[in-house]
Design an enzyme around this catalytic site. Sequence first.
Site, PDB file in Angstrom:
ATOM      1  NE  ARG A 112      -3.998  -1.958   2.138  1.00  0.00           N
ATOM      2  CZ  ARG A 112      -5.294  -1.679   1.936  1.00  0.00           C
ATOM      3  NH1 ARG A 112      -5.714  -0.456   1.915  1.00  0.00           N
ATOM      4  NH2 ARG A 112      -6.152  -2.659   1.775  1.00  0.00           N
ATOM      5  N   GLY A 147       4.767  13.352  14.626  1.00  0.00           N
ATOM      6  CA  GLY A 147       3.749  13.866  13.717  1.00  0.00           C
ATOM      7  C   GLY A 147       3.522  15.348  13.865  1.00  0.00           C
ATOM      8  CB  THR A 148       2.158  17.899  11.757  1.00  0.00           C
ATOM      9  OG1 THR A 148       1.271  17.114  10.961  1.00  0.00           O
ATOM     10  CG2 THR A 148       3.522  17.947  11.120  1.00  0.00           C
ATOM     11  CD  GLU A 198      -2.418  13.184  17.626  1.00  0.00           C
ATOM     12  OE1 GLU A 198      -3.486  12.874  18.209  1.00  0.00           O
ATOM     13  OE2 GLU A 198      -1.593  12.347  17.247  1.00  0.00           O
ATOM     14  CG  MET A 199      -6.360  13.617  12.899  1.00  0.00           C
ATOM     15  SD  MET A 199      -6.908  13.660  11.196  1.00  0.00           S
ATOM     16  CE  MET A 199      -8.458  12.770  11.323  1.00  0.00           C
ATOM     17  CD  GLU A 200      -2.551  10.213  13.225  1.00  0.00           C
ATOM     18  OE1 GLU A 200      -2.138  11.193  13.880  1.00  0.00           O
ATOM     19  OE2 GLU A 200      -2.976  10.317  12.064  1.00  0.00           O
ATOM     20  CB  SER A 250       1.917  21.469  10.871  1.00  0.00           C
ATOM     21  OG  SER A 250       0.636  20.914  11.109  1.00  0.00           O
ATOM     22  CG  ASP A 251      -2.661  23.115  11.298  1.00  0.00           C
ATOM     23  OD1 ASP A 251      -2.045  22.052  11.135  1.00  0.00           O
ATOM     24  OD2 ASP A 251      -3.750  23.183  11.868  1.00  0.00           O
TER      25      ASP A 251
END
Length: 234
Positions: A43, A89-90, A179-181, A203-204
């Site tokens: 993938r 991560g960001t 974030e998402m994780e 990052s934002d």
Amino acid sequence: MSMHIGAEKGEIAETVLLPGDPLRAKWIAETFLKDPVCYNQIRGMLGYTGSFKGKQISVQGSGMGIPSSLIYCFELINNYDVKKLIRVGTAGSYQKDLSLGDLVIAMAASTTSGINNSIFQTAHYAPTASFDLFHKAVSYAEQNGMEFRAGNVLSADEFYDDPDDLYHLWSRYGVLCVEMETAGIYSMAARHNVEALSILTISDSLITKVRSTPEERETGFREMVEIALNVGTA
Ligand code: HPA
């Protein structure tokens, strides 16, 4: 081989860095590791093992969001005997004084995900970092003059916020960024008795709506990866 990772047993180190973006995994391996070998292309979710300061370490793309990252974490733990998972991560800032490029070491992760609901039902599990990895990351950053914040982060299930800007609530409770994780990774690590830590770079900003440039993201990434590699091989 596991279902989503094409490595043989023994090809993945005991400690794995987990960037969401597989091309970040390639960049980390090629920039920081000695003799990196790519063990996974299934993938396009690239994974590499190499050495850092003489110790074997791996870096595996984990995709976006809790469901994707948990596929990789589950297989790393259960099929490859991985013991330490370090997300790099960001994140988007939820606090006025947390700016682009700032580092966050996640002590705990709140979440909008329902992953733990079927297990804990009406109670709420609090996903937290491994104290040992957290302590090592904080010590490394302090000893090397790197500024950082440590605290609670939000692992959201949706990247695009709803029109009512729900972030105000999290912000008021001191949550640093989104974030998402992380909440998924901390929960899975606890369930399987392994260690996990998330190190994030802003990052934002959800407040000012500014976003960092690709160059700024790379600089932030370097500090975060340096901490993660040193903690992971300590
Ligand atoms: N929301 C969710 N995840 C993120 C963000 C964000 O604003 N920025 C980086 N990862």
